[in-house]
Design an enzyme around this catalytic site. Structure first.
Site, mmCIF file in Angstrom:
data_model
loop_
_atom_site.group_PDB
_atom_site.id
_atom_site.type_symbol
_atom_site.label_atom_id
_atom_site.label_comp_id
_atom_site.label_asym_id
_atom_site.label_seq_id
_atom_site.Cartn_x
_atom_site.Cartn_y
_atom_site.Cartn_z
ATOM 1 N N SER A 73 -3.258 1.169 7.387
ATOM 2 C CA SER A 73 -2.836 1.696 8.686
ATOM 3 C C SER A 73 -3.427 3.085 8.859
ATOM 4 O O SER A 73 -3.698 3.784 7.872
ATOM 5 C CB SER A 73 -1.311 1.779 8.765
ATOM 6 O OG SER A 73 -0.886 2.475 9.932
ATOM 7 N N TYR A 130 6.962 4.198 5.646
ATOM 8 C CA TYR A 130 5.909 3.262 6.036
ATOM 9 C C TYR A 130 4.538 3.895 5.790
ATOM 10 O O TYR A 130 3.639 3.266 5.211
ATOM 11 C CB TYR A 130 6.060 2.882 7.500
ATOM 12 C CG TYR A 130 4.944 2.012 8.031
ATOM 13 C CD1 TYR A 130 4.880 0.664 7.698
ATOM 14 C CD2 TYR A 130 3.947 2.543 8.843
ATOM 15 C CE1 TYR A 130 3.844 -0.138 8.160
ATOM 16 C CE2 TYR A 130 2.914 1.747 9.315
ATOM 17 C CZ TYR A 130 2.863 0.405 8.979
ATOM 18 O OH TYR A 130 1.838 -0.377 9.443
#
Length: 359
Positions: free
Chosen positions: A142, A155
């Site tokens: 990501s 995350y």
């Protein structure tokens, strides 16, 4: 069941292919490029929209379970005569909310899925590729793995771990002819945000930032986010390219977020503080404590003056107490020297990067 695989047909195993997600659209796009795709899902019913494609077969796969991973790999190898040419580690979960208030059970789930589960699949598939001296492992990271923003700390930490693990794996597998690629999506419309856990505690100290936290958790679903099918069409040709890049970064906000990695943290903190509400939270907390008033620092949210902490961008002296004597002393901000450098850097970078990030 054994399927006939043409010599130039790649066998691909993808995790996390539930309908509507990135993995779902990667499976469809890889099949459109002539690959034989085994789409891993925890529940087979979630892959109904894929099974009509003659090049795609759904496989039950829970990457957090050793037995499930072993069974899925054994099935694919038996069906293809011992081939897995590409592994796409796509399965992942989101954890949103203040880092100090995140339930530890959810934190554990994030790392069990995003990091340990990914490593579990790599350990199961990499030896097959190493023995054949060919193959590609694609790990979906990501842009949050480049730089972390407020409200998604765990995350971001899990995706940073994916990036670091992939960097090491890439070098270790290169002598065996196995490639390792990181795909770092920006804001992509998918079902990831649907499955995130609770945002914060019932009596949270971050209640004043509730709207900002909820907005950050749903950022990928914004109107300007890249549709998952468009994202897949952009990255799959790069995944299948004979000359692979170590990182493939794609999607809304991806270029700006990647660039911010190279921006000094004090400026990056200011940009993210304005963008994701910590700047406003500081002002709201100050206002609530003092009954109103302005003059707060745009970075720290603190006011200058005695005991106020001063502004870290101004270089002005702040009154603090000595931990040994307890007496007040005056210190200057170290990051403001030389002041001309910071002013010039702020003028050039803050406006341009912030505008790019907002676009």
């Amino acid at each position: 069941m054994t399927v006939t695989i043409a010599k130039n047909e790649r066998v691909v195993l993808i995790s996390g292919c539930s309908a509507g997600g990135i993995g779902h659209h990667l499976a469809l796009e890889l099949a459109a490029h002539g690959c034989r795709v085994f789409a891993g899902v925890r529940t087979l019913s979630k892959a109904q929209t894929l099974v009509d494609n003659p090049r795609i077969e759904a496989v039950e796969l829970d990457i957090t379970d050793d037995a499930s991973v072993d069974a899925a790999i054994a099935y694919v190898l038996a069906a293809t005569g011992g081939r897995i040419d590409m592994l796409v580690n796509n399965a992942g979960v989101l954890c949103a909310g203040p880092a100090v208030e995140a339930p530890l059970a959810e934190v554990q789930q994030v790392f069990d899925t995003n990091v340990v589960g990914l490593a579990r699949l790599c350990r199961a598939v990499a030896p097959v590729m190493m023995d054949r001296r060919q193959g590609t492992i694609v790990n979906v990271g990501s842009v949050s793995g480049y730089v972390a923003t407020p409200w998604v700390g765990f995350y971001a930490a899990s995706k940073a771990a994916v990036h670091a693990y992939s960097d090491s794996l890439r070098m270790e597998l290169a002598p065996f002819g196995v490639n390792v690629v990181v795909v770092a999506p920006g804001s992509i419309k998918s079902n990831l945000v649907v499955n995130h856990g609770s945002l914060f505690d019932n009596n949270s100290r971050y209640e004043l930032a509730r709207s900002a936290i909820e907005a950050r958790a749903a950022l990928s679903q914004a109107s300007d986010s890249t549709p998952a099918d468009k994202f897949a069409r952009a990255v799959v040709p790069q995944m299948l390219c004979s000359s692979l890049s170590a990182y493939i970064t794609c999607g809304t906000h991806s270029a700006a977020t990647w660039f911010l990695y190279y921006v000094p943290p004090v400026i990056r903190d200011y940009i993210f503080g304005r963008r994701f509400g910590t700047h406003q939270l500081a002002k709201d907390l100050q206002s609530a404590a003092s009954g109103g008033g302005g003059g707060a620092c745009p970075v720290s949210g603190k006011k200058g003056g005695s005991g106020g902490g001063g502004c870290p961008m101004s270089g002005r002296a702040a009154s603090v107490s000595c931990p040994m004597s307890g007496r007040a002393t005056s210190v200057s901000c170290p990051i403001a020297s030389p002041a001309a450098m910071w002013v010039a850097l702020a003028a050039v970078v803050v406006g341009g990067v912030y505008t790019l990030f907002k676009s």
